[in-house]
Enzyme design. Structure first.
Site, PDB file in Angstrom:
ATOM      1  N   ASP A  92      -2.426  12.273  -2.508  1.00 35.97           N
ATOM      2  CA  ASP A  92      -2.565  13.705  -2.758  1.00 35.97           C
ATOM      3  C   ASP A  92      -2.900  13.889  -4.242  1.00 35.97           C
ATOM      4  O   ASP A  92      -2.167  13.408  -5.110  1.00 35.97           O
ATOM      5  CB  ASP A  92      -1.245  14.405  -2.433  1.00 35.97           C
ATOM      6  N   ASP A 124       5.303   4.712   3.538  1.00 38.91           N
ATOM      7  CA  ASP A 124       5.056   6.124   3.821  1.00 38.91           C
ATOM      8  C   ASP A 124       6.379   6.743   4.269  1.00 38.91           C
ATOM      9  O   ASP A 124       7.229   6.048   4.832  1.00 38.91           O
ATOM     10  CB  ASP A 124       3.994   6.299   4.914  1.00 38.91           C
ATOM     11  N   ASP A 184     -11.193  10.052  -3.431  1.00 43.34           N
ATOM     12  CA  ASP A 184     -12.427  10.846  -3.368  1.00 43.34           C
ATOM     13  C   ASP A 184     -12.417  11.923  -4.440  1.00 43.34           C
ATOM     14  O   ASP A 184     -13.439  12.556  -4.694  1.00 43.34           O
ATOM     15  CB  ASP A 184     -12.546  11.525  -2.005  1.00 43.34           C
ATOM     16  N   GLU A 216       0.850  -1.191   0.000  1.00 42.00           N
ATOM     17  CA  GLU A 216       0.000   0.000   0.000  1.00 42.00           C
ATOM     18  C   GLU A 216       0.886   1.241   0.000  1.00 42.00           C
ATOM     19  O   GLU A 216       1.755   1.394   0.858  1.00 42.00           O
ATOM     20  CB  GLU A 216      -0.920   0.051   1.221  1.00 42.00           C
TER      21      GLU A 216
END
Length: 225
Positions: A120, A71, A156, A46
């Site tokens: 982002d 990350d 989204d 991920e």
């Protein structure tokens, strides 16, 4: 720097499931993830995993896979790392690295499944190359995901989703398997076992529709002539 953040960094430094600068394994992990997990189970990665809710959530329901959250923020991955340790999960790890350098930590075809979750959107034109679904990144992902592997994308942001669809439609080496502009009103909503990231919960609570895309890279031998 806050006291809590310093403590998290100290714990990351000793937690075995965190691969980060300063650890010997960090420079040697490429091509050796199965040795790290001590099994040959498929690797699921991920990107921009944040606190690792999705990485850990999938690992709970899919114990036959190894999961790696990536990350750059050590204070974020600390949460997922400590949760996995507390639950005795040995199929979870976290890599602290820039996604732009992902090919320094994974070998060609080493990844079985790739998840891009709520990145982002980088809406400014000058930032296009930094979008995780730009041609630049797709080219790298194609090398790292093995031929029977796949890529999942959730967002989204309608603009980023449409941008991604436009780029994929122009490629002859990609097959879209699933696509929806409203994941929670689709036939695939149960496939993710109700697992949501912090950002997904936030966006959904505001009435934002979650977009979802599942695709795979097609080997040259299987492409239509």
């Amino acid at each position: 720097m806050g006291r809590n953040k310093l403590q998290r960094f100290e714990e990351n430094a000793v937690n075995r499931n965190v691969v980060q600068p300063g650890k010997e394994i960090y420079e040697k992990i490429k091509g050796r993830w199965n040795q790290f997990f001590q099994n040959e189970n498929p690797l699921v990665v991920e990107l921009a995993c944040g606190r690792g809710e999705f990485t850990v959530g999938l690992a709970r329901v899919r114990p036959a896979n190894n999961f790696i959250g990536v990350d750059i923020k050590g204070s974020r991955i600390w949460k997922g790392s400590t949760t996995a340790i507390a639950e005795g999960m040995d199929n979870v790890a976290f890599l602290r690295a820039q996604i732009e350098q992902l090919d320094q930590y994974f070998d060609h075809g080493e990844i079985s499944e790739l998840w891009i979750t709520f990145p982002d959107p980088r809406p400014k034109d000058r930032d296009e190359k930094r979008r995780l679904t730009s041609p630049r990144f797709l080219g790298m992902f194609k090398k790292l995901v093995h031929l029977e592997g796949s890529v999942h994308f959730k967002t989204d942001n309608t603009g980023l989703f449409e941008y991604t669809l436009d780029h994929l439609s122009g490629r002859d080496d990609v097959e879209v398997l699933k696509m929806t502009f409203d994941f929670y009103d689709s036939e695939w909503k149960d496939l993710h076992h109700g697992i949501q990231t912090r950002y997904e919960k936030m966006f959904a609570s505001k009435g934002e529709k979650i977009k979802y895309l599942h695709f795979e890279f097609i080997p040259e031998t299987k492409r239509q002539k």
